[in-house]
Design a protein around this motif. Structure first.
Motif: not given
Ligand code: GCU
Length: 683
Positions: A59-80
């Motif tokens: 999925a592109k954005s967070k779906p319902k239920g448990t997720t595995a999120t994978v990416g670079t630190v910088s991409a993650y920090v941009d969003k959070n």
């Protein structure tokens, strides 16, 4: 599926019990197809699907239920942005994993690190561990390369692999880059899963023709199939290419036209492969051209390439395996010693290299023998970084027809303390850059996989490739720990399978040393015909310099300073003193450093000759047990792999007897000293 090796994703036992602890969807951050984060998403889907039968979607954005999120630190920090504080420091290629109640966070310092994190998570769950954990993992060293010794052409017909025992080249055919590079992509996937970040695809004995425009286009296609896995391409160069290919009348590294020619090559390569890793160069060795052809130094040669790579961010691995195989005369010169060459050539050059030059040093001073002391050159380079060159392809070690698990040997080398300035100076601390503070250091492994569906020609040999990657990432890991992981991923969870593979593997290097060359005399393979099978007589009386100096009464190379070749003196004082003195030299390197009578007493109380006899009986007896051990596994692993391995173990058991009897008989014939147990002699 042999091609999948340790990435089979075979169903884990009682998979359905664990589904609740797994993610239900995968979210990739800023993923682009053809790049590692995208690949990581695919691997998570395939892996969890295969291992647990659970179908995930990306999925592109967070779906319902448990997720595995994978990416670079910088991409993650941009969003959070608020999450930034809680994240650990990562070095290049490092990753962070947080597993909590089925939610999985996988962050890489770069895209490659994110993929490494995904592979790590998959490896953990494949081993049956679905519990919560947090892990920060950084590589021990930045350079974690693989060298393939693949030939561009072999009489113009096909792509062979020098010292390759697993079929033809997966990269080259008929002087060109293969059209179908599927296997190259699969290879990159395996390498990425063990943290390898670059592959030099062509042989160190390089063909200049690799640099034709057509072949550069082909190299770009190889880089394209590597890129999704974060594996960069490196290229081996022929030093004389300006003349051989460019039509210049010189390849003098200080000649302006030569410099310009090489700059053109670098520019043309990077135009096609913007993320190319760099070069590997073997120069002035075994007949290869190099800077010394023009009385220039090795630094002049390395810097030539370093400067052309600098604008593009590439690095050059320049090999320390420099020696002249024609100049050594054993009969006339007691002090002649090939082992001295590397330090002799490189001494005084440490501060002459550009900072994107790395010196690639074979672990020992000669050539991938069953036992060598650590190369002293590692202690002479303090400003310039070094990589240690290990050999996964078992050139002198049974060529994959013998099982020899190499991690224990590599660990012994990496843990060896060279005592530079009388301070702790393990080899691993030098090649991690920690001991001397260089930035570019690490590991280079000669692998030589081929088109064979087992990659290396033997299923069990793949534990060596796996262990190489794991140790380059973290040399603190244990040989048995690495083997356990590999066995689970490759053969599953059956305890007996584990016990048998562990026993065979852990006994294999000592057994091979016992039935080949003992006490540091080197492996005693036939040195002219393919480095295979016993031929102690071939070691001496040739210019290659892998001598034993065996005569009717004595054996061994005197490498002392007081009376021999002086090699022992190339080490820092504490180590030099240890090897200089026969009393303090460990038995297993006695004949590497000292020339002694066959009747010389070892620390064990045995004589050298009796040790030879006994070790050969012991080692070959151990090899016999491998067959019966393996036979216990009948029906416990698939028939195909069971029989493939069994066939080789039976062969090894037989060949170990050939080794035993030829080596023992050879030294009995020379020395005339009978075996105390009456096994060897005139029958
Ligand atoms: C060994 C090997 C050669 C290889 C050389 C090297 O001598 O037998 O095939 O070219 O090492 O590492 O350059």
């Amino acid at each position: 599926d042999g091609l999948a090796a340790w990435l089979r994703y075979a169903r884990v036992p009682s998979a359905s019990r664990h589904l609740g602890k797994l993610p239900s969807a995968v979210v990739t951050l800023n993923a682009t197809k053809g790049y590692p984060v995208h690949t990581a998403g695919q691997e998570l889907v395939d892996g969890i699907g295969g291992l647990f039968g659970k179908k995930l979607t990306v999925a592109k954005s967070k779906p319902k239920g448990t997720t595995a999120t994978v990416g670079t630190v910088s991409a993650y920090v941009d969003k959070n942005p608020s999450a930034a504080k809680g994240l650990p420091d990562l070095v290049e290629d490092g990753f962070y994993l947080k597993i909590s109640k089925g939610n999985v966070l996988i962050l890489g310092q770069n895209e490659r690190g994110a993929l490494y994190g995904a592979f790590h998570y998959l490896s953990v769950i494949a081993q049956g561990n679905v519990s919560d954990f947090t892990l920060t993992s950084n590589p021990d060293a930045p350079v974690r390369w693989v060298n393939q010794w693949d030939n561009m052409q072999d009489g113009g017909t096909h792509g062979s692999v020098e010292r390759g025992y697993g079929g033809d080249s997966i990269f080259f055919w008929d002087g060109h880059i293969r059209e179908d590079l599927t296997r190259a992509g699969q290879y990159a996937r395996l390498l990425a899963s063990i943290g390898i970040n670059a592959v030099v695809a062509n042989n160190v004995n390089a063909n200049a023709s690799i640099l034709t425009p057509e072949n550069m286009d082909g190299l770009a296609r190889i880089a394209d199939v590597f890129r999704p896995y974060g594996v960069q391409l490196g290229v081996s160069l022929n030093f004389a290419a300006p003349q051989l290919l460019g039509g210049l009348d010189t390849f003098d590294p200080l000649d302006k036209t030569v410099v310009n020619w090489w700059q053109g090559i670098a520019d043309n390569l990077y135009k096609r492969i913007p993320d190319m890793a760099g070069y590997l160069v073997k120069a002035n060795s075994e007949g290869q051209p190099g800077p010394m052809t023009y009385n220039r130094t090795l630094a002049d040669g390395a810097n030539l390439f370093a400067r052309t790579l600098r604008p593009h961010g590439g690095i050059i691995l320049f090999r320390a395996f420099v020696y002249d195989h024609r100049s050594l005369n054993q009969t006339l010169d007691w002090k002649a010693d090939r082992a001295n060459a590397a330090v002799n050539y490189f001494d005084g050059l440490d501060d002459k290299f550009e900072d994107n030059v790395v010196i690639q040093i074979k672990y020992g001073p000669i050539d991938f023998q069953v036992r060598e002391p650590v190369s002293p050159l590692f202690t002479h380079l303090r400003r310039t970084g070094a990589t240690v060159e290990l050999q996964i392809t078992q050139e002198y070690l049974g060529q994959q027809a013998h099982v020899v698990y190499l991690a224990p040997m590599w660990k012994e080398l990496l843990d060896f303390d060279l005592r530079v300035d009388s301070k702790p100076s393990t080899l691993k601390s030098i090649v991690s850059g920690k001991r001397f503070g260089q930035k570019l250091t690490g590991y280079a492994g000669v692998v030589n996989v081929g088109t064979n569906t087992t990659w290396l020609g033997s299923h069990l040999a793949m534990s060596n490739l796996y262990a190489y990657g794991k140790l380059a990432w973290d040399p603190e890991q244990t040989s048995t720990g690495i083997l356990k992981e590999w066995t689970t991923l490759t053969f599953g969870h059956d305890k007996l399978v584990h016990d048998v593979i562990t026993k065979i593997s852990m006994e294999s290097w000592p057994a091979y040393e016992d039935y080949s060359g003992n006490l540091g005399i080197q492996t005693l393979t036939d040195i002219l015909l393919g480095h295979y099978g016993p031929n102690p007589g071939s070691q001496d009386g040739n210019p290659w310099g892998q001598w034993t100096r065996a005569d009717d009464d004595t054996i061994g190379m005197d490498r002392t300073v007081w009376n021999g070749t002086g090699f022992a003196g190339q080490y820092p004082p504490e180590i030099a003193a240890m090897y200089e003195n026969i009393e303090t030299t460990p038995d297993n390197l006695l004949l590497w450093f000292h020339h002694v009578p066959y009747t010389q007493k070892l620390k064990s109380g045995k004589t050298v000759i009796q040790h030879f006899y006994d070790a050969h009986y012991k080692g070959s007896a151990t090899a016999q047990t491998f067959v019966t051990l393996w036979e216990k596994l009948k029906g416990r692993i698939d028939k195909e792999r069971y029989e493939h391995v069994l066939f080789r173990l039976i062969y090894q058991a037989g060949h170990s007897l050939v080794w035993r009897d030829s080596v023992n008989q050879f030294y009995f014939n020379k020395s005339g000293i009978p075996d105390e147990l009456g096994r060897v002699g005139n029958h």
